[in-house]
Motif scaffolding. Structure first.
Motif, PDB file in Angstrom:
ATOM      1  N   SER A 143      32.067 103.397  37.162  1.00 52.53           N
ATOM      2  CA  SER A 143      32.911 103.312  35.968  1.00 52.53           C
ATOM      3  C   SER A 143      32.760 101.972  35.273  1.00 52.53           C
ATOM      4  O   SER A 143      33.136 101.824  34.108  1.00 52.53           O
ATOM      5  N   THR A 144      32.206 100.981  35.976  1.00 47.26           N
ATOM      6  CA  THR A 144      32.029  99.658  35.370  1.00 47.26           C
ATOM      7  C   THR A 144      30.694  99.534  34.645  1.00 47.26           C
ATOM      8  O   THR A 144      30.442  98.533  33.994  1.00 47.26           O
ATOM      9  N   TRP A 145      29.841 100.562  34.749  1.00 47.00           N
ATOM     10  CA  TRP A 145      28.504 100.463  34.180  1.00 47.00           C
ATOM     11  C   TRP A 145      28.510 100.822  32.706  1.00 47.00           C
ATOM     12  O   TRP A 145      29.103 101.819  32.284  1.00 47.00           O
ATOM     13  N   THR A 146      27.854  99.997  31.902  1.00 48.89           N
ATOM     14  CA  THR A 146      27.551 100.316  30.508  1.00 48.89           C
ATOM     15  C   THR A 146      26.123  99.851  30.245  1.00 48.89           C
ATOM     16  O   THR A 146      25.569  99.035  31.007  1.00 48.89           O
ATOM     17  N   TYR A 147      25.549 100.329  29.185  1.00 45.64           N
ATOM     18  CA  TYR A 147      24.172  99.928  28.861  1.00 45.64           C
ATOM     19  C   TYR A 147      24.090  98.426  28.582  1.00 45.64           C
ATOM     20  O   TYR A 147      23.153  97.751  29.011  1.00 45.64           O
ATOM     21  N   ASP A 148      25.098  97.903  27.868  1.00 44.02           N
ATOM     22  CA  ASP A 148      25.104  96.464  27.588  1.00 44.02           C
ATOM     23  C   ASP A 148      25.232  95.659  28.872  1.00 44.02           C
ATOM     24  O   ASP A 148      24.588  94.608  29.034  1.00 44.02           O
ATOM     25  N   ASN A 149      26.061  96.145  29.791  1.00 44.64           N
ATOM     26  CA  ASN A 149      26.191  95.465  31.079  1.00 44.64           C
ATOM     27  C   ASN A 149      24.875  95.493  31.857  1.00 44.64           C
ATOM     28  O   ASN A 149      24.525  94.540  32.556  1.00 44.64           O
ATOM     29  N   GLN A 150      24.155  96.614  31.735  1.00 45.39           N
ATOM     30  CA  GLN A 150      22.863  96.746  32.410  1.00 45.39           C
ATOM     31  C   GLN A 150      21.897  95.665  31.920  1.00 45.39           C
ATOM     32  O   GLN A 150      21.230  95.012  32.712  1.00 45.39           O
ATOM     33  N   ILE A 151      21.856  95.473  30.611  1.00 49.80           N
ATOM     34  CA  ILE A 151      20.951  94.473  30.049  1.00 49.80           C
ATOM     35  C   ILE A 151      21.314  93.068  30.540  1.00 49.80           C
ATOM     36  O   ILE A 151      20.456  92.301  30.992  1.00 49.80           O
ATOM     37  N   SER A 152      22.588  92.726  30.442  1.00 51.46           N
ATOM     38  CA  SER A 152      23.009  91.374  30.838  1.00 51.46           C
ATOM     39  C   SER A 152      22.819  91.166  32.338  1.00 51.46           C
ATOM     40  O   SER A 152      22.425  90.072  32.776  1.00 51.46           O
ATOM     41  N   TRP A 153      23.062  92.205  33.145  1.00 55.68           N
ATOM     42  CA  TRP A 153      22.871  92.100  34.596  1.00 55.68           C
ATOM     43  C   TRP A 153      21.407  91.848  34.918  1.00 55.68           C
ATOM     44  O   TRP A 153      21.072  90.987  35.742  1.00 55.68           O
ATOM     45  N   GLU A 154      20.520  92.610  34.282  1.00 56.50           N
ATOM     46  CA  GLU A 154      19.094  92.443  34.547  1.00 56.50           C
ATOM     47  C   GLU A 154      18.620  91.039  34.180  1.00 56.50           C
ATOM     48  O   GLU A 154      17.866  90.409  34.933  1.00 56.50           O
ATOM     49  N   CYS A 155      19.043  90.540  33.039  1.00 61.31           N
ATOM     50  CA  CYS A 155      18.635  89.189  32.618  1.00 61.31           C
ATOM     51  C   CYS A 155      19.146  88.146  33.588  1.00 61.31           C
ATOM     52  O   CYS A 155      18.411  87.216  33.978  1.00 61.31           O
ATOM     53  N   GLU A 156      20.405  88.289  34.008  1.00 59.04           N
ATOM     54  CA  GLU A 156      21.010  87.314  34.909  1.00 59.04           C
ATOM     55  C   GLU A 156      20.345  87.344  36.287  1.00 59.04           C
ATOM     56  O   GLU A 156      20.017  86.298  36.860  1.00 59.04           O
ATOM     57  N   CYS A 157      20.115  88.533  36.815  1.00 55.52           N
ATOM     58  CA  CYS A 157      19.601  88.632  38.180  1.00 55.52           C
ATOM     59  C   CYS A 157      18.107  88.323  38.257  1.00 55.52           C
ATOM     60  O   CYS A 157      17.636  87.824  39.284  1.00 55.52           O
ATOM     61  N   ARG A 158      17.361  88.588  37.202  1.00 55.19           N
ATOM     62  CA  ARG A 158      15.969  88.127  37.181  1.00 55.19           C
ATOM     63  C   ARG A 158      15.931  86.595  37.178  1.00 55.19           C
ATOM     64  O   ARG A 158      15.030  85.975  37.758  1.00 55.19           O
TER      65      ARG A 158
END
Length: 402
Positions: free
Chosen positions: A76-91
């Protein structure tokens, strides 16, 4: 402090960024758009968790946990925008970014965003790259990796095995430290700066590697530029608008001769260096430099630099007098100089004069180093092209103990 988790930790794109890490891999590459297609990352996790590998670090998986495990619903916490920011942060946080690219366009594995990530990360110093032999449209990526003299693997197992070999045992980092990748964290340059940062109660809140240079395409880091956000304990505020340039520490040698007229003659090096900003077009400095080998005695480095840049070989190490160690440009670079002096004999001085008169060149040609020897009197210092750091070292070495 050395801590270590003995189990592998999976961090999915609907999970928070971990607050502590020992070693980490980001699994970058195409993700299936069809839920019925099994993600290649299952094979990667299975390989890493196998008894023969027993990887005990963190794995960043850029897919929501429910989607990865096929539970038919996303967090329920997942959104497309969150996906993008998560990927950038974790890379950014990951110690290594493993790009495995099974690109099959008709099967919905085009990997368009993978191309963007590859372009952003290619100079990060963290890429390990592989793709199946028959993967489509990977020629450009292959070429870029080969230009950097980095390997291209054709099996997922070999790709992951290489990544594990680079990570080694890892190193425990927590809070803001997780933003410093292993290849920077383990350098003497970083640890020297960071230990002094903590000594006065400051803390690293966040960091980002902006640039790095490795020695002859090895894993040994010569220099890097690190953006930092630092909590200043004495002032109770953050400082986040600067970067730290770091390179290997240097040994510098002041070789001098006391002439009959009571003037002191000093050996200087004239050399072209790209940052030079004076009307002469050359840098004038004391002989000095660093070693590409770890843990070399700074006094021995000083001896070698005097030989390489001035043509004078002095075997009696007791003649090299230690002056001290200080930073050279504290508003820009974190590296320090070990300063030594040596008083030349008349024969050594005359040899240097002959080297200067013949316009003989010195330096290490494979390092694109070409130096000229210049002898200068103390009375000429203030009218020379020496920068303030060199002037400071000379005056300090000659007069601080008098």
């Amino acid at each position: 402090m050395n801590k270590k988790n003995n189990t592998m930790k999976l961090v999915f794109s609907d999970h928070p960024v971990p607050s502590s890490i020992t070693k980490s891999i980001f699994l970058a590459g195409p993700s299936p758009r069809d839920k019925n297609v099994i993600d290649w990352r299952h094979e990667a996790v299975s390989y890493l968790s196998s008894a023969s590998i027993n990887y005990d670090g963190t794995i960043f998986i850029p897919v929501p946990e429910g989607r990865f495990h096929g539970t038919d619903h996303d967090s329920s916490t997942w959104t497309y925008d969150n996906q993008i920011s998560w990927e950038c942060e974790c890379r950014h946080v990951a110690d290594l970014i493993v790009f495995w690219i099974p690109r099959y366009i008709d099967e919905g594995m085009a990997g368009f965003t993978t191309n963007v990530e590859f372009g952003e990360d290619i100079h990060s110093g963290k890429i390990v790259y592989g793709r199946p032999e028959n993967a489509e449209k990977c020629r450009y990526l292959d070429t870029r990796m080969k230009e950097l003299k980095l390997p291209v693997f054709t099996s997922l197992a070999n790709t992951l095995h290489h990544a594990i070999s680079l990570l080694g045992a890892g190193a425990y980092r927590s809070n803001g430290e997780v933003y410093v990748p292993l290849f920077i964290w383990k350098t003497q340059q970083f640890q020297s700066w960071y230990s002094n940062l903590k000594l006065v109660g400051n803390r690293l809140e966040k960091a980002k590697v902006l640039h790095h240079m490795k020695i002859n395409n090895s894993q040994q880091v010569f220099s890097y530029i690190l953006w930092s956000n630092i909590w200043i304990e004495a002032e109770k505020r953050y400082k986040e608008n600067e970067f730290v340039f770091a390179r290997t520490d240097i040994s510098t040698i002041l070789a001098y001769y006391k002439d009959n007229d009571d003037d002191i003659k000093i050996a200087l090096i004239k050399e072209f260096r790209s940052p030079v900003n004076n009307s002469n077009g050359f840098v004038y400095e004391l002989p000095g430099g660093s070693s590409f080998e770890p843990n070399v005695d700074p006094q021995l480095i000083a001896k070698h630099e005097l030989e390489e840049e001035c043509g004078i070989n002095i075997d009696d190490m007791s003649r090299f007098k230690y002056v001290g160690q200080r930073q050279l440009a504290a508003t820009l670079s974190s590296h320090q100089a070990q300063l030594y002096t040596i008083e030349l004999t008349k024969e050594e001085y005359e040899q240097m004069l002959e080297n200067e008169k013949s316009n003989r060149t010195f330096g290490v040609s494979e390092d694109s180093e070409k130096t000229y020897l210049k002898m200068i009197s103390i009375s000429q210092l203030q009218d020379s092209f020496l920068d303030f750091s060199m002037l400071g070292m000379i005056y300090y070495a000659l007069y601080s103990n008098k």
